[in-house]
Design a protein around this motif. Structure first.
Motif, mmCIF file in Angstrom:
data_model
loop_
_atom_site.group_PDB
_atom_site.id
_atom_site.type_symbol
_atom_site.label_atom_id
_atom_site.label_comp_id
_atom_site.label_asym_id
_atom_site.label_seq_id
_atom_site.Cartn_x
_atom_site.Cartn_y
_atom_site.Cartn_z
ATOM 1 N N LYS A 201 33.728 45.450 33.071
ATOM 2 C CA LYS A 201 32.497 46.055 33.577
ATOM 3 C C LYS A 201 32.627 46.480 35.033
ATOM 4 C CE LYS A 201 29.332 44.702 30.244
ATOM 5 N NZ LYS A 201 29.586 43.380 29.626
ATOM 6 N N GLU A 202 33.420 45.722 35.779
ATOM 7 C CA GLU A 202 33.545 45.995 37.207
ATOM 8 C C GLU A 202 34.986 46.288 37.545
ATOM 9 O OE1 GLU A 202 30.929 42.682 39.032
ATOM 10 O OE2 GLU A 202 32.123 43.587 40.615
ATOM 11 N N LEU A 203 35.236 47.430 38.144
ATOM 12 C CA LEU A 203 36.604 47.788 38.462
ATOM 13 C C LEU A 203 36.679 48.256 39.909
ATOM 14 C CD1 LEU A 203 39.505 48.363 37.470
ATOM 15 C CD2 LEU A 203 38.710 50.569 36.663
ATOM 16 N N SER A 204 37.482 47.581 40.707
ATOM 17 C CA SER A 204 37.694 48.021 42.083
ATOM 18 C C SER A 204 39.174 48.275 42.274
ATOM 19 C CB SER A 204 37.278 46.955 43.090
ATOM 20 O OG SER A 204 36.017 46.482 42.799
ATOM 21 N N ILE A 205 39.498 49.443 42.779
ATOM 22 C CA ILE A 205 40.898 49.760 42.996
ATOM 23 C C ILE A 205 41.069 50.260 44.417
ATOM 24 C CG2 ILE A 205 42.909 50.920 42.054
ATOM 25 C CD1 ILE A 205 41.214 51.718 39.668
ATOM 26 N N GLN A 206 42.056 49.754 45.087
ATOM 27 C CA GLN A 206 42.404 50.295 46.394
ATOM 28 C C GLN A 206 43.772 50.941 46.246
ATOM 29 O OE1 GLN A 206 41.394 47.938 49.595
ATOM 30 N NE2 GLN A 206 42.226 49.330 51.094
ATOM 31 N N LEU A 207 43.850 52.229 46.477
ATOM 32 C CA LEU A 207 45.114 52.903 46.223
ATOM 33 C C LEU A 207 45.281 54.106 47.135
ATOM 34 C CD1 LEU A 207 44.846 55.029 42.973
ATOM 35 C CD2 LEU A 207 42.952 54.419 44.395
ATOM 36 N N THR A 208 46.484 54.634 47.185
ATOM 37 C CA THR A 208 46.720 55.885 47.860
ATOM 38 C C THR A 208 46.534 56.968 46.808
ATOM 39 O OG1 THR A 208 48.321 54.762 49.226
ATOM 40 C CG2 THR A 208 48.360 57.153 49.287
#
Lengths: 371, 164
Positions: free
Chosen positions: A196-203
């Motif tokens: 349900k919850e998706l956090s992505i830190q990416l270039t």
């Protein structure tokens, strides 16, 4: 220990803390530093092995002098632990070469629900296949990992929250993914049906890192909350990623997505705009969109339309697939220049069709002359 | 108004809105909604009268600012004040804290539970096993051999780096 334990008259003394139910005792123990936690085995027979059954294991490098000590400690705790392990957190930002693989193996044999791994940025941990077989996982936070696709992946069906920080995918697996996508109507089974919850830190423009995001979005149709944080590094070599986007466009359907947060952490780039385009064309029930592109020295612009008309890349490319009738709030925070203004006009367009107003908080301008 | 009855038969009258901070009580009230007044009495059998007093004091303090706590938007000054108040509230003997933990667990009041657990672990922190045993009145029934040899060798890995 068992036979003697039963003979004890616990109620004779005033020892109330020992009388607490085990799960409550574990709750207190879990708040102690690890070494003191194990030290409670010296208190009495009732306490001797209580520490070994605490379900939440949190290892922090600050209690250890060396990586060797930390590794040995984790090994021993996992060896002596009894009962279920629900949570496994490890923070070791200073140490490298942590044998996470073997701990994963132990954890995969328990009904682990929550894993947090924050490793040093100079050390890339390769997620082994046993990680993908832990079906009980509900919450995961990974930092700086390389995802190794297992040969057979049935998905993590109970996963609800996923946080990835600078995670990538190996070149071999990237090729595999491409083949999978080009392979016409290859139906993918649901991999993360409860996510349900998706956090992505990416270039965003890094092909390998962006593929991880695509792979996840493709396989998690029930995501409600999505946050994408960009880590602007290196030049935006737009072309290859553009292809990847177009390939994925038809295959991503996010019918439950309600809230989106995108932080560009720098200027909006072509790949950044394509991300917005993708989300708009894949998520019909969007309710709130927050987009930021912080820059430090800005200047307030009251009337963004007074700026010279931009080349409307996004608007032209935007397929009018959905009306976005649920969209209530779009908040754009950041500085104005060509691509950003493009974003603004597109959203105003979408909102005006539903007769709703676009909210602009601190729409700022730092390089309107840049072109 | 609802009535709580402790194990030693004392009655406590509490406003429903205040007692709602206990998730257990909230569920019970929800179940019994619309019934007669006599049904609005809740027996709390596993708690003696000293604890409900404390719990209600805690509720009243938190009732004054429920939304602010929930949204973490409390002003710095207020947060500081509440912190001070809680420190004073939890500054009590370990038996009371144990009862509070039990009460908070059975009544399902997460903030009270966390606060009390935190305080107990603070009391136990940085102390030797003997000191902890003394404070919490844990009777050490280990035999001499167990205490001097068996357990230390069992736990040697924690303090000594035997592989180094």
């Amino acid at each position: 220990m068992d036979s003697e334990e039963h003979q004890m008259e616990v109620s004779l003394n005033n020892d109330r803390i020992t009388d607490l139910p085990d799960d409550l005792k574990c709750n207190i123990l879990a708040r102690l530093p690890l070494k003191e936690m194990v030290g409670t085995s010296l208190l009495s027979r009732m306490w001797r092995y209580t520490w070994a059954s605490i379900p939440n294991l949190v290892f922090n490098e600050k209690y250890f002098m060396s990586i060797r000590e930390l590794v040995r400690f984790v090994d021993m705790v996992l060896l002596l632990h009894q009962g279920p392990i629900c949570k496994f957190n490890i923070y070791c930002l200073d140490f490298t070469h942590v044998p996470i693989e073997r701990w994963m193996l132990v954890l995969s044999r328990n009904e682990i629900e929550e894993i947090t791994i924050r490793c040093s940025l100079s050390y890339r941990w390769r997620i082994c296949s046993c990680f993908f077989s832990i079906q009980s996982l509900k919450k995961v936070y990974l930092r700086n990992c390389t995802l190794m696709l297992p040969h057979v992946f049935c998905g993590l069906k109970h996963l609800q929250t996923l946080n990835l920080f600078a995670c990538t995918i190996s070149d071999d697996d990237l090729e595999k993914l491409y083949l999978l996508q080009c392979g016409c109507n290859l139906e993918l089974p649901l991999k993360f049906e409860h996510l349900k919850e998706l956090s992505i830190q990416l270039t965003l423009h890094d092909q390998n890192e962006a593929s991880v995001a695509f792979f996840l979005l493709q396989n998690a149709p029930n995501v409600q909350y999505l946050s994408i944080l960009n880590r602007p590094e290196g030049p935006d070599d737009f072309m290859p990623i553009g292809n990847l986007w177009d390939l994925n466009m038809q295959k991503i359907a996010l019918e439950h997505l309600k809230f989106v947060l995108i932080d560009y952490r720098g200027s909006v780039t072509e790949s950044g705009l394509l991300l917005v385009k993708l989300l708009l064309s894949a998520a019909p029930l969007l309710e709130k969109v927050h987009i930021k592109n912080y820059k430090k020295d800005f200047e307030f612009v009251k009337n963004p339309e007074s700026l010279s008309s931009p080349v409307s890349t996004l608007r032209n490319r935007l397929k009018k697939r959905y009306l976005h009738t649920e969209l209530r709030l779009v908040r754009l925070i950041g500085s104005v220049y060509t691509l950003w203004l493009d974003l603004y006009l597109s959203f105003r367009f979408v909102l005006s069709m539903n007769s709703r107003e676009l909210e602009i908080s601190n729409l700022m301008d730092c390089d309107k002359h840049q072109k | 108004m609802i009535t709580l009855i402790s194990s030693d038969k004392r009655k406590f009258h509490v406003l429903e809105e205040v007692a709602n901070q206990s998730l257990t009580i909230r569920d019970v009230i929800e179940d019994r909604r619309g019934r007669r007044r006599a049904d609005r009495i809740i027996l709390v059998t596993n708690i003696n009268s000293k604890i409900p007093e404390k719990v209600i004091v805690y509720w009243l303090r938190h009732f004054l600012m429920p939304e602010e706590i929930a949204h973490a938007s409390m002003s710095h000054k207020k947060a500081e004040k509440l912190k001070k108040w809680e420190a004073k509230f939890f500054d009590t003997d370990i038996d009371t804290l144990n009862d509070l933990i039990l009460a908070a667990d059975s009544l399902d009041i997460p903030s009270l539970f966390d606060g009390a657990c935190e305080k107990v672990s603070d009391i136990l922190k940085n102390r030797s096993a003997e000191e902890v045993g003394e404070i919490s009145k844990i009777e050490n029934e280990f035999t001499h051999e167990e205490e001097e040899e068996e357990i230390p060798s069992e736990n040697a890995w924690v303090w000594r780096n035997e592989f180094a």
